[in-house]
Design an enzyme around this catalytic site. Structure first.
Site, PDB file in Angstrom:
ATOM      1  N   HIS A   1      -9.873   1.549   4.255  1.00  0.00           N
ATOM      2  CA  HIS A   1      -8.615   1.603   5.010  1.00  0.00           C
ATOM      3  C   HIS A   1      -8.807   2.521   6.219  1.00  0.00           C
ATOM      4  O   HIS A   1      -9.518   3.526   6.135  1.00  0.00           O
ATOM      5  CB  HIS A   1      -7.496   2.130   4.108  1.00  0.00           C
ATOM      6  CG  HIS A   1      -6.147   2.040   4.748  1.00  0.00           C
ATOM      7  ND1 HIS A   1      -5.719   2.965   5.672  1.00  0.00           N
ATOM      8  CD2 HIS A   1      -5.157   1.116   4.649  1.00  0.00           C
ATOM      9  CE1 HIS A   1      -4.505   2.616   6.095  1.00  0.00           C
ATOM     10  NE2 HIS A   1      -4.144   1.503   5.487  1.00  0.00           N
TER      11      HIS A   1
ATOM     12  N   GLY B   1       1.863   1.954  10.683  1.00  0.00           N
ATOM     13  CA  GLY B   1       2.853   3.030  10.592  1.00  0.00           C
ATOM     14  C   GLY B   1       3.513   3.369  11.916  1.00  0.00           C
ATOM     15  O   GLY B   1       4.190   4.389  12.036  1.00  0.00           O
TER      16      GLY B   1
ATOM     17  N   GLU C   1      -6.170  -4.954   9.940  1.00  0.00           N
ATOM     18  CA  GLU C   1      -5.102  -4.009  10.247  1.00  0.00           C
ATOM     19  C   GLU C   1      -5.424  -3.288  11.550  1.00  0.00           C
ATOM     20  O   GLU C   1      -6.178  -2.299  11.545  1.00  0.00           O
ATOM     21  CB  GLU C   1      -4.980  -2.972   9.129  1.00  0.00           C
ATOM     22  CG  GLU C   1      -4.652  -3.558   7.779  1.00  0.00           C
ATOM     23  CD  GLU C   1      -4.023  -2.515   6.871  1.00  0.00           C
ATOM     24  OE1 GLU C   1      -2.867  -2.699   6.487  1.00  0.00           O
ATOM     25  OE2 GLU C   1      -4.668  -1.500   6.581  1.00  0.00           O
TER      26      GLU C   1
ATOM     27  N   ASN D   1       0.875  -1.173   0.000  1.00  0.00           N
ATOM     28  CA  ASN D   1       0.000   0.000   0.000  1.00  0.00           C
ATOM     29  C   ASN D   1       0.912   1.222   0.000  1.00  0.00           C
ATOM     30  O   ASN D   1       1.517   1.544   1.016  1.00  0.00           O
ATOM     31  CB  ASN D   1      -0.898  -0.027   1.246  1.00  0.00           C
ATOM     32  CG  ASN D   1      -1.746   1.228   1.363  1.00  0.00           C
ATOM     33  OD1 ASN D   1      -1.799   2.043   0.439  1.00  0.00           O
ATOM     34  ND2 ASN D   1      -2.409   1.387   2.496  1.00  0.00           N
ATOM     35  N   TRP D   2       0.992   1.843  -1.164  1.00  0.00           N
ATOM     36  CA  TRP D   2       1.913   2.984  -1.289  1.00  0.00           C
ATOM     37  C   TRP D   2       1.351   4.266  -0.677  1.00  0.00           C
ATOM     38  O   TRP D   2       2.055   5.264  -0.587  1.00  0.00           O
ATOM     39  CB  TRP D   2       2.251   3.218  -2.763  1.00  0.00           C
ATOM     40  CG  TRP D   2       3.299   2.289  -3.297  1.00  0.00           C
ATOM     41  CD1 TRP D   2       3.980   1.315  -2.620  1.00  0.00           C
ATOM     42  CD2 TRP D   2       3.819   2.272  -4.643  1.00  0.00           C
ATOM     43  NE1 TRP D   2       4.877   0.696  -3.459  1.00  0.00           N
ATOM     44  CE2 TRP D   2       4.797   1.258  -4.692  1.00  0.00           C
ATOM     45  CE3 TRP D   2       3.537   3.010  -5.798  1.00  0.00           C
ATOM     46  CZ2 TRP D   2       5.507   0.977  -5.869  1.00  0.00           C
ATOM     47  CZ3 TRP D   2       4.230   2.727  -6.967  1.00  0.00           C
ATOM     48  CH2 TRP D   2       5.209   1.723  -6.992  1.00  0.00           C
ATOM     49  N   LYS D   3       0.062   4.261  -0.322  1.00  0.00           N
ATOM     50  CA  LYS D   3      -0.561   5.462   0.244  1.00  0.00           C
ATOM     51  C   LYS D   3      -0.274   6.671  -0.669  1.00  0.00           C
ATOM     52  O   LYS D   3      -0.285   6.516  -1.884  1.00  0.00           O
ATOM     53  CB  LYS D   3      -0.072   5.675   1.679  1.00  0.00           C
ATOM     54  CG  LYS D   3      -0.244   4.403   2.514  1.00  0.00           C
ATOM     55  CD  LYS D   3      -0.062   4.596   3.978  1.00  0.00           C
ATOM     56  CE  LYS D   3      -0.260   3.251   4.664  1.00  0.00           C
ATOM     57  NZ  LYS D   3      -0.259   3.339   6.110  1.00  0.00           N
TER      58      LYS D   3
ATOM     59  N   GLY E   1       2.483  -1.414   4.250  1.00  0.00           N
ATOM     60  CA  GLY E   1       2.593   0.016   3.944  1.00  0.00           C
ATOM     61  C   GLY E   1       4.047   0.424   3.812  1.00  0.00           C
ATOM     62  O   GLY E   1       4.674   0.276   2.766  1.00  0.00           O
ATOM     63  N   GLY E   2       4.613   0.922   4.912  1.00  0.00           N
ATOM     64  CA  GLY E   2       5.977   1.468   4.899  1.00  0.00           C
ATOM     65  C   GLY E   2       6.998   0.573   4.229  1.00  0.00           C
ATOM     66  O   GLY E   2       7.811   1.036   3.415  1.00  0.00           O
TER      67      GLY E   2
ATOM     68  N   GLU F   1      -7.110   4.773   7.468  1.00  0.00           N
ATOM     69  CA  GLU F   1      -6.817   6.201   7.244  1.00  0.00           C
ATOM     70  C   GLU F   1      -7.991   6.888   6.539  1.00  0.00           C
ATOM     71  O   GLU F   1      -8.246   8.072   6.767  1.00  0.00           O
ATOM     72  CB  GLU F   1      -5.509   6.346   6.439  1.00  0.00           C
ATOM     73  CG  GLU F   1      -4.300   6.040   7.323  1.00  0.00           C
ATOM     74  CD  GLU F   1      -3.085   5.507   6.589  1.00  0.00           C
ATOM     75  OE1 GLU F   1      -3.015   5.614   5.351  1.00  0.00           O
ATOM     76  OE2 GLU F   1      -2.192   4.962   7.267  1.00  0.00           O
TER      77      GLU F   1
ATOM     78  N   SER G   1       2.634  -2.515  10.272  1.00  0.00           N
ATOM     79  CA  SER G   1       4.071  -2.659  10.526  1.00  0.00           C
ATOM     80  C   SER G   1       4.606  -4.044  10.165  1.00  0.00           C
ATOM     81  O   SER G   1       5.523  -4.544  10.810  1.00  0.00           O
ATOM     82  CB  SER G   1       4.404  -2.297  11.980  1.00  0.00           C
ATOM     83  OG  SER G   1       4.054  -0.936  12.237  1.00  0.00           O
TER      84      SER G   1
HETATM   85  P1  PGA Z   1       2.299  -0.033   7.625  1.00  0.00           P
HETATM   86  O1  PGA Z   1       0.904   0.291   6.887  1.00  0.00           O
HETATM   87  O2  PGA Z   1       2.795  -1.342   7.077  1.00  0.00           O
HETATM   88  O3  PGA Z   1       3.182   1.120   7.305  1.00  0.00           O
HETATM   89  O4  PGA Z   1       1.988  -0.139   9.089  1.00  0.00           O
HETATM   90  C1  PGA Z   1      -0.004  -0.721   6.604  1.00  0.00           C
HETATM   91  C2  PGA Z   1      -1.239  -0.136   5.954  1.00  0.00           C
HETATM   92  O5  PGA Z   1      -1.654   0.969   6.333  1.00  0.00           O
HETATM   93  O6  PGA Z   1      -1.827  -0.750   5.045  1.00  0.00           O
END
Ligand code: PGA
Length: 249
Positions: A94, A170, A164, A9-11, A231-232, A96, A210
């Site tokens: 998601h 994050g 999640e 997930n590149w956000k 994500g990250g 966010e 994470s």
């Molecule tokens: P993260 O993000 O791996 O940076 O915790 C995961 C996500 O939001 O899909």
């Protein structure tokens, strides 16, 4: 048999110039024969990323979608628009989006239905906040999110669920494999009750929060964890490649 899926997930990261070095560094074509790999890219990169991704056996997904096919919804993107670009999956709900853009269980449910009707794969994201975990209501929160997103559906089609925990996203603080497994198995039983055991057995449930090359193995050893939403650690080709390699073994 559920095929493992590693989804990045590149956000709101990356521009066109980043794509070529990223996919050269990813060099994942060998592993994508054994594990499915997807990247949820920003809307602006859906088309250019697909060109690089396809050569590496990687699918490109969107991060969000609107439930109406068209209309006066400035700034939104619809299912037919995604299909127009050949995009076959999208994240929905998601945390966010729920937290910063006021998405609710109701809008998430509308999106799931629109996406399934349009023949795209929904990756439904669910997760509890830190406060909810500490109050001991994790299972009821996740159950509510899964049930409301699937309300009235005759079948979940190719739906994938990503669990999640919001406190793990994050933050560098991942759930333990045992914590995740317990929620994943609960999700599978909710799906089993709503649809059937066969549907539940076939549905992929990903862990996100994470996830990284050091902890991915522990998650994937769990019987109900079928992959990860990353994500990250998906932003650096080397880290993401390592996760894919470990998932393929
Ligand atoms: P993260 O993000 O791996 O940076 O915790 C995961 C996500 O939001 O899909």
């Amino acid at each position: 048999m559920r095929i493992r899926l590693i989804a990045g997930n590149w956000k709101m990261h990356k521009t066109v110039a980043d794509l070529e070095p990223y996919f050269i560094g990813l060099d994942s074509a060998f592993y994508t024969r054994q594990v499915e790999v997807m990247i949820a890219a920003p809307f602006t990169l859906l088309t250019p990323a697909r060109q690089f991704a396809e050569a590496e056996g990687v699918k490109i997904a969107a991060q969000n979608v609107h439930w109406e096919p068209s209309g006066a919804f400035t700034g939104e993107i619809s299912v037919p628009m995604l299909k127009d670009l050949g995009v076959s999956a999208t994240l929905i709900g998601h945390s966010e989006r729920r937290q910063y853009f006021s998405e609710t269980d109701e809008t998430v449910a509308k999106k799931v239905r629109a996406v399934l009707d349009g023949g795209i794969t929904p990756i439904l994201c669910v997760g509890e906040s830190l406060d909810e975990r500490e109050r001991g209501v994790t299972n009821s929160v996740i159950r509510r999110q899964v049930l409301s997103a699937t309300e009235g559906l005759p079948s979940p089609g190719p739906m994938i669920i990503a669990y999640e925990p919001v406190w793990a996203i994050g933050t560098g603080r991942n759930a333990t494999a045992a914590q995740a497994q317990s929620v994943h198995s609960m999700i599978r039983s909710v799906i089993g009750t709503r649809f059937s055991n066969t549907v539940a057995d076939g549905m992929r449930v990903l862990y996100g929060g994470s996830a990284n090359p050091s902890n991915i193995k522990d998650f994937l050893e769990q019987p109900d964890i079928d992959g990860a939403l990353v994500g990250g650690a998906s932003l650096k080709a080397g880290d993401f490649r390592e996760i894919i390699r470990l998932a393929a073994n």
